[in-house]
Structures are given as C-alpha cells and as structure tokens.
Design a protein around this motif. Structure first.
Motif, short mmCIF file in Angstrom:
data_model
loop_
_atom_site.label_atom_id
_atom_site.label_comp_id
_atom_site.label_asym_id
_atom_site.label_seq_id
_atom_site.Cartn_x
_atom_site.Cartn_y
_atom_site.Cartn_z
N ASP A 137 0.84 -1.19 0.00
CA ASP A 137 0.00 0.00 0.00
C ASP A 137 0.88 1.25 0.00
O ASP A 137 0.61 2.20 -0.72
CB ASP A 137 -0.93 -0.02 1.21
CG ASP A 137 -1.91 1.11 1.22
OD1 ASP A 137 -2.43 1.43 0.15
OD2 ASP A 137 -2.14 1.69 2.29
N SER A 138 1.92 1.24 0.81
CA SER A 138 2.83 2.39 0.85
C SER A 138 4.12 2.00 1.56
O SER A 138 4.22 0.95 2.17
CB SER A 138 2.18 3.57 1.58
OG SER A 138 1.99 3.25 2.94
N ILE A 139 5.08 2.90 1.46
CA ILE A 139 6.33 2.77 2.20
C ILE A 139 6.20 3.70 3.40
O ILE A 139 5.96 4.90 3.23
CB ILE A 139 7.55 3.18 1.34
CG1 ILE A 139 7.59 2.41 0.02
CG2 ILE A 139 8.85 3.04 2.12
CD1 ILE A 139 7.75 0.93 0.14
N GLU A 140 6.30 3.18 4.59
CA GLU A 140 6.15 4.00 5.80
C GLU A 140 7.42 4.79 6.11
O GLU A 140 7.35 5.93 6.51
CB GLU A 140 5.77 3.12 6.99
CG GLU A 140 4.40 2.51 6.87
CD GLU A 140 3.29 3.54 6.94
OE1 GLU A 140 3.33 4.42 7.81
OE2 GLU A 140 2.38 3.46 6.10
N SER A 141 8.58 4.14 5.94
CA SER A 141 9.84 4.83 6.22
C SER A 141 11.01 4.03 5.65
O SER A 141 10.88 2.84 5.36
CB SER A 141 10.04 5.05 7.72
OG SER A 141 10.23 3.81 8.37
N ILE A 142 12.13 4.71 5.52
CA ILE A 142 13.40 4.08 5.18
C ILE A 142 14.40 4.62 6.19
O ILE A 142 14.59 5.84 6.29
CB ILE A 142 13.85 4.41 3.74
CG1 ILE A 142 12.79 3.95 2.73
CG2 ILE A 142 15.21 3.79 3.44
CD1 ILE A 142 13.09 4.36 1.29
N HIS A 143 15.01 3.72 6.96
CA HIS A 143 15.93 4.15 8.01
C HIS A 143 17.05 3.13 8.15
O HIS A 143 16.79 1.94 8.34
CB HIS A 143 15.18 4.33 9.33
CG HIS A 143 16.04 4.84 10.44
ND1 HIS A 143 16.51 6.13 10.46
CD2 HIS A 143 16.53 4.24 11.54
CE1 HIS A 143 17.25 6.30 11.53
NE2 HIS A 143 17.28 5.16 12.21
N ASN A 144 18.29 3.60 8.05
CA ASN A 144 19.47 2.73 8.14
C ASN A 144 19.39 1.54 7.20
O ASN A 144 19.74 0.42 7.54
CB ASN A 144 19.69 2.25 9.58
CG ASN A 144 20.23 3.35 10.46
OD1 ASN A 144 20.90 4.26 9.99
ND2 ASN A 144 19.93 3.28 11.74
N GLY A 145 18.87 1.78 6.00
CA GLY A 145 18.78 0.73 4.99
C GLY A 145 17.59 -0.19 5.12
O GLY A 145 17.33 -1.01 4.25
N ALA A 146 16.81 -0.05 6.20
CA ALA A 146 15.62 -0.88 6.39
C ALA A 146 14.40 -0.15 5.85
O ALA A 146 14.23 1.04 6.06
CB ALA A 146 15.42 -1.19 7.87
N VAL A 147 13.54 -0.89 5.14
CA VAL A 147 12.34 -0.33 4.55
C VAL A 147 11.14 -0.86 5.31
O VAL A 147 10.95 -2.07 5.42
CB VAL A 147 12.23 -0.72 3.05
CG1 VAL A 147 10.95 -0.16 2.45
CG2 VAL A 147 13.45 -0.25 2.27
N LEU A 148 10.34 0.05 5.86
CA LEU A 148 9.11 -0.34 6.56
C LEU A 148 7.95 -0.20 5.57
O LEU A 148 7.70 0.88 5.05
CB LEU A 148 8.88 0.54 7.78
CG LEU A 148 7.61 0.25 8.59
CD1 LEU A 148 7.64 -1.18 9.13
CD2 LEU A 148 7.46 1.25 9.72
N ILE A 149 7.25 -1.30 5.32
CA ILE A 149 6.22 -1.38 4.30
C ILE A 149 4.85 -1.48 4.95
O ILE A 149 4.67 -2.18 5.94
CB ILE A 149 6.44 -2.64 3.43
CG1 ILE A 149 7.81 -2.59 2.77
CG2 ILE A 149 5.32 -2.79 2.40
CD1 ILE A 149 8.28 -3.93 2.30
#
Length: 157
Positions: A137-149
């Motif tokens: 549905d969306s990408i919530e965040s990108i932090h230190n190379g990790a993608v929260l979906i």
C-alpha cells in the motif's frame, strides 16, 4: 528522513519565479507545462512537484486511465515512465529515494498489475527488482537501509 514537496505547479498557478529551476526551463504551453533540460527530451506535464533541497522534480501527465509520471534530477537524468509516485522523498544513509508505482506483467497471475518500487535518485534505478509487489500500500519509512512497508488489508474468502 522524509522530505516533503516544496512547490506544486499547474498551469493555473504557474509562477514565473519557476521559469528556470535547477537547470530546467519551465514554460506554460497551452494545457501543459513544458519542461526542457539538457540531455533529456522535453516533456509536457499537467502537474509538477518540486523538491528544492534535492533538485528532484516529479512530473505527471494525465492522458489516459493510467497517468504518465517521470522523476528527473538536476543533473539531466530522467526515470522510466511510471504510473504514479509518492509526493515525498526519503533520505537515508546519504542517498535520496523516490517511491513509485509501475505497471508490469505478472507471469504468475497472468495479468497486468501495478506495484510499488523504490528508486535511488542518484541513478534513477530500482533498488532491487524484487521490491515490486502489488500488495504494497505504501512505504512508511526508510531508516538505516531498512524499509518499513504498509500492506493493503487482505480479505479472506
């Protein structure tokens, strides 16, 4: 870190202040805004989103059921044509990323689908072709190379 769009341009609210912006020439031409930049073909857009701190521009043209969307850099690079893009960017580990939707043929489903992917704005290439999934549905965040979906709510039959 999420970067919000700084300015939205349409023909109705075009500001001459933006007639030249980060190496591009923007001109109202009839129903569209023409964007000219050395190294890439001129494009005509209905709506343009500008990101001042990065020089990234996302342009949309609504000509059919699926819009055309391009991401371009101030260095003269332009992405492939996408069907949509998030109206924000992410910066992580010194890089800037755009979240886009692309239409592609899913061999397993035997149909055309639309899925999210993440492109690195330094080369406008997807981070990994495996990251295109129709259920995102969306990408919530990108932090230190990790993608929260964020996934769509799946209905069980």
């Amino acid at each position: 870190m999420r970067i919000e769009c700084d300015k939205v341009l349409t023909i109705d609210d075009f500001d001459e202040l933006y007639s030249t912006w980060h190496g591009r020439t923007l001109t109202v031409m009839g129903e569209y805004i023409k964007v000219s930049q050395a190294g890439i073909p001129s494009r005509y857009f209905d709506t343009i989103y500008l990101f001042e701190s990065t020089g990234i521009m996302i342009g949309f043209k609504y000509v059919s059921a699926l819009p055309e969307c391009y991401v371009s850099t101030q260095d003269g690079f332009e992405s492939d044509c996408y069907v949509d893009a998030a109206l924000y960017l992410y910066q992580d580990k010194g890089k800037t990323f755009a979240v886009v939707k692309r239409s592609y043929r899913n061999v397993d489903l035997r149909k055309q689908v639309i899925g999210l992917t993440i492109i690195d704005t330094s080369n406008l290439m997807p981070l990994d072709k495996r990251y295109t999934w129709p259920m995102w549905d969306s990408i919530e965040s990108i932090h230190n190379g990790a993608v929260l979906i964020k996934k769509e709510n799946a209905l069980m039959d």
